[in-house]
Design a protein around this motif. Structure first.
Motif, PDB file in Angstrom:
ATOM      1  N   THR A  69     -27.089  19.948 -46.023  1.00 18.94           N
ATOM      2  CA  THR A  69     -27.615  20.214 -44.678  1.00 18.94           C
ATOM      3  C   THR A  69     -27.794  21.706 -44.426  1.00 18.94           C
ATOM      4  O   THR A  69     -27.091  22.537 -45.000  1.00 18.94           O
ATOM      5  N   ALA A  70     -28.730  22.014 -43.531  1.00 14.07           N
ATOM      6  CA  ALA A  70     -28.954  23.386 -43.081  1.00 14.07           C
ATOM      7  C   ALA A  70     -29.240  23.352 -41.593  1.00 14.07           C
ATOM      8  O   ALA A  70     -29.833  22.390 -41.092  1.00 14.07           O
ATOM      9  N   MET A  71     -28.794  24.387 -40.895  1.00 17.90           N
ATOM     10  CA  MET A  71     -29.089  24.490 -39.455  1.00 17.90           C
ATOM     11  C   MET A  71     -29.584  25.883 -39.115  1.00 17.90           C
ATOM     12  O   MET A  71     -29.006  26.881 -39.557  1.00 17.90           O
ATOM     13  N   LEU A  72     -30.628  25.917 -38.310  1.00 18.40           N
ATOM     14  CA  LEU A  72     -31.176  27.183 -37.819  1.00 18.40           C
ATOM     15  C   LEU A  72     -30.903  27.251 -36.322  1.00 18.40           C
ATOM     16  O   LEU A  72     -31.320  26.362 -35.573  1.00 18.40           O
ATOM     17  N   PHE A  73     -30.179  28.286 -35.888  1.00 23.01           N
ATOM     18  CA  PHE A  73     -29.894  28.448 -34.453  1.00 23.01           C
ATOM     19  C   PHE A  73     -30.920  29.366 -33.805  1.00 23.01           C
ATOM     20  O   PHE A  73     -31.339  30.363 -34.400  1.00 23.01           O
ATOM     21  N   LEU A  74     -31.288  29.013 -32.560  1.00 23.09           N
ATOM     22  CA  LEU A  74     -32.166  29.854 -31.751  1.00 23.09           C
ATOM     23  C   LEU A  74     -31.353  30.424 -30.598  1.00 23.09           C
ATOM     24  O   LEU A  74     -30.533  29.711 -30.000  1.00 23.09           O
ATOM     25  N   ARG A  75     -31.625  31.664 -30.288  1.00 25.76           N
ATOM     26  CA  ARG A  75     -30.972  32.311 -29.133  1.00 25.76           C
ATOM     27  C   ARG A  75     -31.321  31.548 -27.854  1.00 25.76           C
ATOM     28  O   ARG A  75     -32.466  31.092 -27.684  1.00 25.76           O
ATOM     29  N   CYS A  76     -30.351  31.381 -26.959  1.00 25.35           N
ATOM     30  CA  CYS A  76     -30.665  30.841 -25.629  1.00 25.35           C
ATOM     31  C   CYS A  76     -30.066  31.785 -24.590  1.00 25.35           C
ATOM     32  O   CYS A  76     -29.029  32.398 -24.844  1.00 25.35           O
ATOM     33  N   ARG A  77     -30.722  31.895 -23.460  1.00 21.54           N
ATOM     34  CA  ARG A  77     -30.385  32.950 -22.495  1.00 21.54           C
ATOM     35  C   ARG A  77     -28.945  32.833 -21.979  1.00 21.54           C
ATOM     36  O   ARG A  77     -28.544  31.772 -21.512  1.00 21.54           O
ATOM     37  N   GLY A  78     -28.212  33.921 -22.122  1.00 20.23           N
ATOM     38  CA  GLY A  78     -26.832  33.966 -21.642  1.00 20.23           C
ATOM     39  C   GLY A  78     -25.908  33.071 -22.451  1.00 20.23           C
ATOM     40  O   GLY A  78     -24.741  32.909 -22.091  1.00 20.23           O
ATOM     41  N   GLY A  79     -26.427  32.457 -23.497  1.00 19.64           N
ATOM     42  CA  GLY A  79     -25.617  31.518 -24.278  1.00 19.64           C
ATOM     43  C   GLY A  79     -25.329  30.226 -23.513  1.00 19.64           C
ATOM     44  O   GLY A  79     -24.485  29.429 -23.910  1.00 19.64           O
ATOM     45  N   VAL A  80     -26.067  30.018 -22.407  1.00 16.53           N
ATOM     46  CA  VAL A  80     -25.748  28.891 -21.514  1.00 16.53           C
ATOM     47  C   VAL A  80     -26.409  27.599 -21.997  1.00 16.53           C
ATOM     48  O   VAL A  80     -27.598  27.577 -22.326  1.00 16.53           O
ATOM     49  N   SER A  81     -25.615  26.528 -22.041  1.00 16.69           N
ATOM     50  CA  SER A  81     -26.136  25.207 -22.414  1.00 16.69           C
ATOM     51  C   SER A  81     -25.298  24.141 -21.710  1.00 16.69           C
ATOM     52  O   SER A  81     -24.288  24.452 -21.092  1.00 16.69           O
TER      53      SER A  81
END
Ligand code: GLV
Ligand code: MN
Ligand code: MN
Length: 409
Positions: free
Chosen positions: A365-377
């Motif tokens: 497996t591989a995962m690509l992370f994308l930046r999200c504003r303020g790290g908020v999710s």
């Protein structure tokens, strides 16, 4: 012409409102709800338009396949989930599916066929926001699902077996030999990339998770007439337990986290001492031994609190997901594709759970992370810049090309 990254973001936005949300305000899309089915119908059209053959498996995953040079070739799976938490952001899950569709659309537009097929999976139950279980659908695909786990009901008493044929459910399983690898693009859901000034990162592994449902049983009583010393209050006991869990996790290493995300008081009323309460406990750490020691400590404290308050205590483990390292060779390919696309390769660990941690039982497996504003999710204000999605799409396309060259070599 709208670029693929911007279109992926716009499609997530489109999926964040009714009929693709179960709630009139905000986004809630739980596994097998009307909104879930509506979203599948819309995504089916997008997959078909991108040049894929589309079907739904016995676990209600939606799959689009783009054939390789040879029909029936081994398959690179690109996936993520389309269910959401309650009052969710638009991108946690769907963005990975939309980017997978865009990666295929770009190949189809230039009629590129690879030495492998690509299947885009829209998984169904990553969040566990409907049933007291999570990642049922990717576990079915990876063949790690124990049949007893399917015996679950939602808060309204609707059983999974009322909605799907449970005997057929495991037939969603794929054989290890047919799957070349798994790639998931996902928002980081944390602040690291933003702090680094980077749009993207390669995930090295996913933290181990434990989830429990805790029940407390005291004595219901009159709020006006029952002296404090005589109470067996299931809410006060729960409150003390919530703080005990927080105390244990706070005292541990930085990646040890414990969360009580659901608290319920069945038949609660302002003038009634609660006779029953229940809550969830989620414990995670990069190292399973650290997580397990913390969970044991927390549960030991719960037993102490229940004993002192004379409360009945029930503990049910909902799931136990081991830490899941990503594949070193695929991480190198993602780094190479990141550099080729003009970005600085950067590696980081995932505290959030993902279908990738389940798929690791089936394939690299591989995962690509994308930046999200303020790290908020897990919050409606979740935000991704279309330019970052564009960068992710370029890296995914590069990864596919590099993997193709490696297979051809
Ligand atoms: C999924 O979002 C999880 O990490 O629980
Ligand atoms: Mn999530
Ligand atoms: Mn997610």
């Amino acid at each position: 012409m709208v670029s693929g990254g911007a279109r992926a973001v716009a499609r997530c936005d489109a999926l964040a409102v009714q009929p693709f949300s179960d709630s009139a305000e905000g986004l809630t899309r739980t596994y097998l709800s009307p909104a879930y089915h509506a979203a599948q119908e819309q995504i089916t059209a997008w997959m078909a338009e991108a040049g894929m053959t589309v079907w739904r498996d016995a676990a209600a995953n939606l799959i689009g396949r783009y054939e390789g040079r040879e029909p029936g070739a081994r398959t690179l799976v690109i996936g993520s989930h389309i269910d959401s938490v309650r009052n969710a952001g638009a991108y946690d899950g769907p963005l990975g599916v939309m980017l997978g569709i865009e990666a295929v659309a770009a190949l189809a537009a230039s009629d590129v066929r690879l030495p492998f097929a690509i299947e885009v999976y829209a998984f169904g139950d990553e969040e566990g926001s409907r049933f007291p279980a999570a990642m049922l659908t990717s576990r079915a695909v990876a063949g790690t699902l124990d049949h007893a786990t399917l015996d679950v009901a939602d808060r309204d008493g609707v059983r999974l077996g009322d909605l799907l044929d449970l005997a057929a459910y495991p037939s969603a399983r794929r054989e290890a030999g047919e799957i070349l690898g798994y790639l998931e693009a996902h928002i980081e859901q944390g602040p690291v990339l933003e702090a680094e000034g980077l749009a993207l990162g390669t995930v090295t592994g996913i933290a181990a998770q434990l989830r429990f449902e805790i029940g407390l049983c005291g004595t219901a009583g009159h709020a006006g007439t029952t002296a404090m010393a005589l109470r067996r209050d299931a809410v006060a006991g729960m409150a003390e337990m919530v703080l005990a869990a927080e105390e244990v996790a706070t005292a541990g290493p930085a990646d040890l986290v414990a969360t009580v995300g659901v608290v319920e008081v069945p038949s609660g009323a302002a003038n009634v001492i609660a006779g029953r309460s229940r809550f969830t406990l989620d414990v995670r750490a990069g190292d399973a031994a650290v997580r397990d020691r913390a969970a044991e400590d927390i549960l030991r404290r719960f037993r102490g609190i229940a004993g002192r308050r004379d409360l009945g205590l029930s503990v049910r483990q909902v799931h136990d997901l081991p830490a899941s390292p990503c594949d070193p060779a695929l991480m190198d390919l993602l780094d190479a594709a990141t550099a080729e696309a003009g970005h600085r390769p950067f590696r980081l660990v995932s505290g959030a759970g993902h279908d990738a941690m389940i798929m690791a039982a089936l394939c690299p497996t591989a995962m690509l992370f994308l930046r999200c504003r303020g790290g908020v999710s897990h919050n409606p204000v979740e935000h991704v810049e279309p330019a970052d999605a564009e960068a992710a799409l370029a890296v995914m396309s590069g990864f596919i090309r590099l993997l193709g060259a490696k297979c051809d070599a």
